[in-house]
Design a protein around this motif. Structure first.
Motif, PDB file in Angstrom:
ATOM      1  N   ASP A 159       0.821  -1.212   0.000  1.00 14.81           N
ATOM      2  CA  ASP A 159       0.000   0.000   0.000  1.00 14.81           C
ATOM      3  C   ASP A 159       0.855   1.263   0.000  1.00 14.81           C
ATOM      4  O   ASP A 159       0.422   2.308  -0.499  1.00 14.81           O
ATOM      5  N   VAL A 160       2.048   1.196   0.584  1.00 20.61           N
ATOM      6  CA  VAL A 160       2.954   2.350   0.577  1.00 20.61           C
ATOM      7  C   VAL A 160       3.203   2.812  -0.854  1.00 20.61           C
ATOM      8  O   VAL A 160       3.249   4.008  -1.151  1.00 20.61           O
ATOM      9  N   GLY A 177      -2.922   7.285  -0.309  1.00 20.65           N
ATOM     10  CA  GLY A 177      -2.332   7.746   0.945  1.00 20.65           C
ATOM     11  C   GLY A 177      -0.976   7.153   1.247  1.00 20.65           C
ATOM     12  O   GLY A 177      -0.381   7.448   2.286  1.00 20.65           O
ATOM     13  N   GLY A 178      -0.466   6.322   0.340  1.00 19.95           N
ATOM     14  CA  GLY A 178       0.873   5.752   0.522  1.00 19.95           C
ATOM     15  C   GLY A 178       1.943   6.814   0.324  1.00 19.95           C
ATOM     16  O   GLY A 178       1.714   7.837  -0.328  1.00 19.95           O
ATOM     17  N   THR A 179       3.135   6.560   0.856  1.00 19.07           N
ATOM     18  CA  THR A 179       4.183   7.591   0.847  1.00 19.07           C
ATOM     19  C   THR A 179       5.229   7.387  -0.252  1.00 19.07           C
ATOM     20  O   THR A 179       6.195   8.147  -0.323  1.00 19.07           O
ATOM     21  N   ALA A 180       5.032   6.381  -1.134  1.00 20.71           N
ATOM     22  CA  ALA A 180       6.080   6.112  -2.138  1.00 20.71           C
ATOM     23  C   ALA A 180       5.498   5.782  -3.501  1.00 20.71           C
ATOM     24  O   ALA A 180       5.888   4.801  -4.139  1.00 20.71           O
ATOM     25  N   HIS A 181       4.580   6.603  -3.981  1.00 23.13           N
ATOM     26  CA  HIS A 181       3.979   6.348  -5.293  1.00 23.13           C
ATOM     27  C   HIS A 181       5.015   6.436  -6.417  1.00 23.13           C
ATOM     28  O   HIS A 181       4.815   5.861  -7.497  1.00 23.13           O
ATOM     29  N   LYS A 182       6.110   7.149  -6.197  1.00 21.97           N
ATOM     30  CA  LYS A 182       7.144   7.255  -7.229  1.00 21.97           C
ATOM     31  C   LYS A 182       7.902   5.940  -7.425  1.00 21.97           C
ATOM     32  O   LYS A 182       8.681   5.809  -8.367  1.00 21.97           O
TER      33      LYS A 182
END
Length: 616
Positions: free
Chosen positions: A506-507, A512-517
């Motif tokens: 999910d990150v 709301g995850g912190t690492a979509h990149k």
């Protein structure tokens, strides 16, 4: 009268006999007991030539050659045999000055007037060919052949290491080595020195009065053949290693990538790095000095020796320990408040959401339950017990200890224990409120990047790891280290790691995850961001594995003093490394170019940042 002269004759006889006995005794001493004179005599007619073995080669995981040998020559000298030398002609032929000649001859005399020592080392084939035909004119000098290390691709300098001349410590530690020999100084060259070096041989040659070899002594009966060193077959993926070094070329930090199912290290690089060929040959000393004085420390292996605060990636291990100890359940939720700073997200209703949103307050309350479990009424006693139990389980993840990878100088990091805090604050001077920063990977917690990659392997394997290693096997018998094939269990139930994997998925992929990149089209990437406080700007941290099921690669990326956090720099770089390994090429060309060219690292020297960062 005759009697008188008879006595004189006896005296003369006694004197002659006494002189004869003295001569016989002295001659016996010289021939039978005095090794110095025997050595002098032997050196006048015999030449002991060391036969250096070829050093073992190194191969990558695909069978490609990483390290090989090239023939070079050492000019040897026996000082007492140097006679009738035209010094000016000799210096001209070798391309040295008279001052250099005098210095080198004095050094050879100091070592031994009767034994051979190196006068000029590592002469190339081309240089030797120019004056080889003149060598017979220089009495007391001869050539010894050996090999020099070369690196086919300018990669993996911190892994492969380099070879250098033995120093006084080496000579004292191991009688195998003689002055002028070479030994592995770092990396695999040092770690596998005994396997790589082989065994020296000896050739005894007869020489004439003109210093010319006239044949083997006793038909070679005293000769011994050198034994070649063993070859190493490493785990390194050269294409991935080269790519990792390319994308980190103008940054400070490191990348470690491991195959979770085996513990085989695919890539281990530290930035800035250097071309390993710079530390080869006669230019090694000059280049070493330049690298050693570089303020960015290219010789420093950050992947194994840098002890960093892990930041929020540590929350994954915290969650697993807390679940196992019963301090929380998978569905435990905490209200998000201002403790440690919130990232403007909803309150985490369970562990999976807490990992996805990297919620600081959640892990503050979780850690408090672990450190203050309520076993003792006295708060200090309770915290001592809780910290000891917590540390025991965190250590099972490979933290706080030297992971026994097959390289030297690996740091253990730091997982503080009760003695650590007792020394700082006294037995009753600390409790949870003193050490709460540990909950989010700050405080006194320190880890090395190798341990970070190993944490990703543990979650990928759902609870265990194999010792990270760089050599699969070596030698003709394919010798393996059994330690590298032993499974290390954390003792924490697998289903808790399923929760961690889901949260890490999910990150990268969830709202709301912190690492979509770190999202790679077609690949299920599981990751965790971290932003670690240190001198200057924060460090950008990211660990990941992929695919989510049946993982093939686990990776840790650390970018020093890169303003913006783990999701801004370390995460997209890690995703490029994963894509390169799993797909064989980078499809996101624009992204590759941007993160290769950009340099987010704060310039050196650094100053401490006063503002406390967000641990996300």
């Amino acid at each position: 009268m005759s009697y008188k002269y008879s006595n004189r004759g006896n005296i003369v006889k006694i004197i002659f006999i006494a002189v004869g006995v003295i001569f016989v005794l002295r001659l016996s001493m010289l021939q039978l007991f005095d090794k110095e004179y025997k050595e002098k005599a032997m050196n006048q007619s015999l030449r002991n030539i060391t036969q250096y073995p070829a050093r073992g080669l190194m191969y990558d995981r695909n069978g490609g050659l990483l390290v090989y040998n090239e023939a070079v020559y050492d000019l040897m000298v026996i000082p007492r045999m140097v006679k009738d030398l035209d010094t000016a002609y000799f210096c001209q032929a070798l391309g040295i000055t008279r001052e250099e000649f005098d210095t080198r001859m004095q050094k050879a005399y100091t070592y031994s007037p009767y034994s051979a020592s190196i006068f000029k080392k590592q002469i190339s084939k081309e240089e030797f060919g120019r004056w080889e035909s003149l060598l017979y004119k220089f009495k007391g000098f001869y050539i010894s052949k050996r090999t020099l290390r070369l690196y086919g691709r300018p990669i993996a300098a911190h892994v492969l290491g380099y070879v250098g001349e033995v120093n006084e410590h080496d000579l004292e530690e191991n009688p195998y080595y003689k002055r002028g020999d070479y030994i592995g100084k770092s990396g695999l060259e040092a770690a596998y020195e005994k396997e790589l070096r082989g065994m020296k041989g000896k050739k005894v040659m007869q020489v004439d009065v003109h210093n010319r070899e006239i044949g083997s002594y006793m038909h070679g009966e005293q000769d011994t053949m050198p034994i070649e060193g063993m070859n190493l077959y490493t785990t390194i993926d050269p294409d991935l290693q080269e790519f990792a070094e390319k994308v980190m070329a103008n940054k400070r930090g490191c990348i470690v990538a491991i195959e979770p199912s085996t513990g085989e290290v695919l890539t281990l690089m530290s930035a800035p790095s250097y071309d390993p060929n710079l530390l080869v040959g006669r230019v090694r000393g000059e280049n070493f000095t330049k690298l050693n004085e570089d303020i960015a420390k290219p010789l420093f292996n950050r992947a194994l020796q840098a002890q960093y605060p892990p930041g929020s990636i540590f929350k994954v291990a915290q969650a697993m320990v807390a679940l196992h100890l019963g301090a929380i359940t998978p569905s435990t939720g905490f209200v998000c408040d201002k403790i440690l700073g919130c990232h403007n997200h909803p309150s985490a209703r369970n562990v999976q959401e807490a990992i996805k949103m990297s919620c600081n307050p959640y892990f503050y309350y979780t850690y408090r339950r672990v450190i203050q479990p309520g076993k003792y009424k006295n708060v200090n006693d309770d915290c001592h017990y809780g910290l000891s139990v917590w540390r025991d389980y965190i250590m099972r993840f490979g933290f706080g200890q030297r992971l026994p990878i097959d390289l030297a100088n690996v740091k253990p990091g730091n997982i503080p224990d009760t003695n650590f805090y007792n020394k700082w604050y006294g037995r009753n001077g600390w409790n949870f409120r003193t050490i709460y920063s540990n909950s989010i990977g700050q405080g006194e917690v320190e880890v090395v990047p190798l341990q970070m990659a190993n944490l990703a392997c543990i979650v990928a394997n759902r609870g265990y790891y194999y010792t990270p290693h760089l050599v699969r096997y070596y030698g003709p018998d394919s010798t393996k280290n059994p330690e590298f094939y032993t499974k290390h269990e954390t003792g924490i139930e697998r289903h808790y790691f399923d929760i961690a994997a889901a949260g890490m998925y999910d990150v990268v992929h969830g709202a709301g995850g912190t690492a979509h990149k770190a999202d790679i089209p077609g690949i299920a990437v599981c990751g965790k961001t971290g932003t670690a406080e240190n001198y200057g700007n924060d460090h950008s941290v990211f660990i990941a594995f992929a695919p989510k099921d049946n993982p093939k690669i686990a990776v840790a990326v650390y970018v020093e003093n890169a303003q913006g956090g783990g999701g801004t720099w370390a995460a997209p770089i890690a995703s490029l490394v994963i894509e390169k390994y799993l797909k064989g090429e980078i499809e996101r060309k624009d992204m590759e170019k941007y993160y290769t060219d950009v340099n987010p690292c704060q310039k050196l020297p650094l100053t401490r940042r006063v503002k406390r960062p967000h641990h996300r």
